[in-house]
Design an enzyme around this catalytic site. Structure first.
Site, PDB file in Angstrom:
ATOM      1  N   CYS A 206     -47.588  -2.876  18.758  1.00 47.21           N
ATOM      2  CA  CYS A 206     -46.777  -2.532  17.593  1.00 47.21           C
ATOM      3  C   CYS A 206     -45.396  -3.167  17.707  1.00 47.21           C
ATOM      4  CB  CYS A 206     -46.634  -1.029  17.490  1.00 47.21           C
ATOM      5  SG  CYS A 206     -45.950  -0.276  18.981  1.00 47.21           S
TER       6      CYS A 206
ATOM      7  N   HIS B 188     -43.857   4.414  19.189  1.00 47.48           N
ATOM      8  CA  HIS B 188     -44.394   3.465  18.202  1.00 47.48           C
ATOM      9  C   HIS B 188     -43.240   2.678  17.593  1.00 47.48           C
ATOM     10  CE1 HIS B 188     -47.276   1.755  15.550  1.00 47.48           C
ATOM     11  NE2 HIS B 188     -46.899   2.402  14.460  1.00 47.48           N
TER      12      HIS B 188
ATOM     13  N   GLN C  39     -52.703  -4.205  13.658  1.00 48.78           N
ATOM     14  CA  GLN C  39     -52.684  -4.486  15.098  1.00 48.78           C
ATOM     15  C   GLN C  39     -54.012  -4.181  15.774  1.00 48.78           C
ATOM     16  OE1 GLN C  39     -49.619  -1.197  15.752  1.00 48.78           O
ATOM     17  NE2 GLN C  39     -50.777  -1.012  17.656  1.00 48.78           N
TER      18      GLN C  39
ATOM     19  N   ASN D 221     -45.811  -0.223   8.378  1.00 45.56           N
ATOM     20  CA  ASN D 221     -46.552   0.011   9.608  1.00 45.56           C
ATOM     21  C   ASN D 221     -47.501  -1.170   9.843  1.00 45.56           C
ATOM     22  OD1 ASN D 221     -47.521   1.278  11.898  1.00 45.56           O
ATOM     23  ND2 ASN D 221     -48.041   3.193  10.868  1.00 45.56           N
TER      24      ASN D 221
END
Ligand SMILES: *[C@@H]1O[C@H](CO)[C@@H](O)[C@H](O)[C@H]1NC(C)=O
Length: 341
Positions: free
Chosen positions: A147, A284, A141, A305
């Site tokens: 996110c 997040h 990102q 992630n």
């Protein structure tokens, strides 16, 4: 006697001086090797600084982080820290730059209460959706707090693979540019469930290739945004604060989860089963793409992630599962949702 005294004295002086010299020398050596480490790290991560002052400032932060990493790793933990891509950021800078999950006071994104996996009996001992071909490469990102878009798109890529047998890398940029619902705010945070709502209303999502990531919020490209490569028909929330329910969902498809990922240990995570410290302040969004149990018996969630492949375990983190409190580690069971085909 006088001679002896003076000799003793000089011997002592020499000793003291020697110790002093060696301490100073080793400190200088440490500084030098730390400076070399920093230079090496800069090379590895393609990092450059604008001037000497900035280099010195970043070096001091890097040094402090490496000292924290070394002292943490000397302790008894289920995971290790390392000088990853965030090693020249203070934890405050890291949180400001990378955590873009926005918890609004009125959670208007809540889906209808149905949970299609509530009676699911198909829950294997372990699951890794990567081995089923339902997970695309790890994305990055960059310095845009979106996110939430990456989390939602990864979950949609998963359900698309499961329903059509095609693994297609889909466009986060389309979500960032075109989801202008007031709940979602491009690089300044949003909700995975808000992204699902947008994708449903939009009628689908185009490919990553067609609408590539730019790390910034731009004007929605309508032509690209109406060239759909995949669709979803709805989304559901996993019953909150229930790791058993989350397990049933993740056993069936990749799931968007919100976590508290702003902690110092999370920032510098390298490998192993992460067990905190972290809190429940959700900041997040990531994607749970499996679960399992470590050789020492520690149960974990396998989490994708969006900080590139150099963070964690090739871009993934394993987070401790079945921690014994409802929210789950870092609040992973507090706000999970998934799209339906
Ligand atoms: C789960 O089982 C209960 C009891 O049989 C039933 O009422 C409910 O509709 C089932 N849920 C789903 C999603 O199938």
């Amino acid at each position: 006697m006088a001679f002896m005294e003076s000799n003793k004295f000089s011997l002592l002086a020499l000793l003291v001086l020697g110790v002093y010299v060696s301490v100073t020398a080793s400190r200088a050596l440490n500084e030098a090797s730390m400076s070399d480490k920093h230079k090496q790290w800069m090379l590895e991560h393609g990092r450059t600084y604008k001037d000497v002052a900035e280099t010195q400032h970043r070096f001091e932060i890097f040094k402090k982080n490496v000292e924290f990493i070394d002292s943490f790793n000397a302790g008894d933990h289920k995971f290790k820290l390392g000088p990853n891509l965030f090693a020249d950021l203070t934890n405050e800078e890291f949180r400001a730059m990378y955590n873009g999950f926005r918890l609004s006071s009125t959670d208007s994104s809540k889906a209808k209460s149905s949970f299609k996996y509530e009676n699911s009996t198909d829950v294997p001992e372990s699951m890794d959706w990567r081995t089923k071909g339902a997970v695309t490469h790890v994305k990055n990102q960059g310095q845009c707090g979106c996110c939430w878009a990456f989390s939602a798109v990864a979950a949609m890529e998963g359900v698309t693979k499961l329903s059509t047998d095609n693994l297609i890398s889909l466009s986060e940029q389309e979500v960032v540019d075109c989801d202008v619902d007031e709940e979602d705010n491009g690089c300044h945070g949003g909700w995975p469930s808000g992204a699902f709502k947008f994708i449903i209303k939009n009628g689908g999502l185009t490919t990553e290739t067609n609408y590539p990531y730019t790390e910034t919020q731009g004007t929605c490209n309508i032509e690209k945004a109406t060239s759909h490569a995949a669709q979803i028909s709805g989304y559901e929330d996993v019953p909150a604060n229930n790791e058993a329910a989350l397990l049933m969902a993740v056993a069936n498809q990749p799931v968007s989860v919100a976590i508290n990922g702003g902690g110092y240990a999370f920032q510098l995570y390298s490998n192993g089963v992460f067990s905190g410290p972290c809190g429940f302040k959700l900041d997040h969004a990531v994607t749970a793409v499996g679960y399992g149990q470590d050789s020492d018996g520690t149960k974990y969630w396998l989490v994708k992630n969006s900080w590139g492949e150099s963070w964690g375990e090739n871009g993934y983190i394993r987070m401790e599962r079945d921690v014994g409190y409802d929210q789950g580690l870092c609040g992973i069971a507090m706000h999970a949702s998934y799209p339906t085909a």
